[in-house]
Design a protein around this motif. Structure first.
Motif, mmCIF file in Angstrom:
data_model
loop_
_atom_site.group_PDB
_atom_site.id
_atom_site.type_symbol
_atom_site.label_atom_id
_atom_site.label_comp_id
_atom_site.label_asym_id
_atom_site.label_seq_id
_atom_site.Cartn_x
_atom_site.Cartn_y
_atom_site.Cartn_z
ATOM 1 N N TYR A 32 -0.276 -5.427 6.679
ATOM 2 C CA TYR A 32 0.260 -4.508 7.384
ATOM 3 C C TYR A 32 0.347 -5.182 8.801
ATOM 4 O O TYR A 32 -0.624 -5.927 9.098
ATOM 5 N N GLU A 33 0.960 -4.317 9.687
ATOM 6 C CA GLU A 33 0.832 -4.669 11.285
ATOM 7 C C GLU A 33 1.881 -5.776 11.562
ATOM 8 O O GLU A 33 1.565 -6.924 10.839
ATOM 9 N N ALA A 42 0.487 -8.987 12.670
ATOM 10 C CA ALA A 42 -0.395 -10.091 11.898
ATOM 11 C C ALA A 42 0.756 -10.691 10.753
ATOM 12 O O ALA A 42 0.341 -11.836 10.413
ATOM 13 N N ILE A 43 1.666 -9.934 10.509
ATOM 14 C CA ILE A 43 2.452 -10.484 9.320
ATOM 15 C C ILE A 43 3.309 -11.587 10.173
ATOM 16 O O ILE A 43 3.615 -12.738 9.319
ATOM 17 N N ASN A 44 3.671 -11.571 11.237
ATOM 18 C CA ASN A 44 4.500 -12.478 11.907
ATOM 19 C C ASN A 44 3.820 -13.766 12.109
ATOM 20 O O ASN A 44 4.122 -15.113 11.805
ATOM 21 N N THR A 45 2.414 -13.557 12.822
ATOM 22 C CA THR A 45 1.583 -14.664 12.711
ATOM 23 C C THR A 45 1.318 -15.530 11.396
ATOM 24 O O THR A 45 1.337 -16.712 11.485
ATOM 25 N N TYR A 46 1.028 -14.534 10.316
ATOM 26 C CA TYR A 46 0.708 -15.185 9.033
ATOM 27 C C TYR A 46 1.950 -16.013 8.546
ATOM 28 O O TYR A 46 1.810 -17.267 8.184
ATOM 29 N N LEU A 47 3.310 -15.473 8.566
ATOM 30 C CA LEU A 47 4.378 -16.097 8.213
ATOM 31 C C LEU A 47 4.526 -17.368 9.146
ATOM 32 O O LEU A 47 4.920 -18.468 8.664
ATOM 33 N N GLY A 48 4.171 -17.346 10.323
ATOM 34 C CA GLY A 48 4.304 -18.752 11.155
ATOM 35 C C GLY A 48 3.560 -19.571 10.929
ATOM 36 O O GLY A 48 3.909 -20.701 10.752
ATOM 37 N N ASP A 49 2.082 -19.335 10.509
ATOM 38 C CA ASP A 49 1.218 -20.419 10.200
ATOM 39 C C ASP A 49 1.634 -20.876 8.654
ATOM 40 O O ASP A 49 1.639 -22.087 8.263
#
Length: 96
Positions: free
Chosen positions: A2-3, A6-13
């Protein structure tokens, strides 16, 4: 997970290299540090400190209690923080 940040960064990586442009800068770079700085500032200073207080005590005042002074302070904080962000982005050739 969640957050949003964090989700956007995870998906970007996770999906790095699959798009024409990467969604977030690579970890360990100065650009990633700048990305993290901007995401943190937007999340904390604009959303958590200003917009949430405004929503909580004006739009949701019947649930959390209406506090006009808190709403006015949140609006003023939002304007100041937005000015800081705009000046910072305006001084950079590119955000990252």
């Amino acid at each position: 997970m969640y957050e949003s940040a964090a989700i956007n960064t995870y998906l970007g990586d996770k999906f790095r290299g699959r798009l024409a442009e990467d969604l977030v800068p690579p970890a360990g770079t100065a650009e990633r540090g700048r990305y993290e700085q901007l995401i943190s500032f937007i999340s904390m200073e604009l959303d958590a400190q200003a917009l949430w207080l405004h929503r909580k005590h004006e739009a949701l005042g019947d649930v959390f209690g209406a506090f006009p002074d808190a709403v006015a302070a949140a609006k003023a904080h939002f304007e100041r923080a937005l000015g800081v962000l705009a000046a910072d982005l305006g001084a950079a050739a590119w955000p990252f």
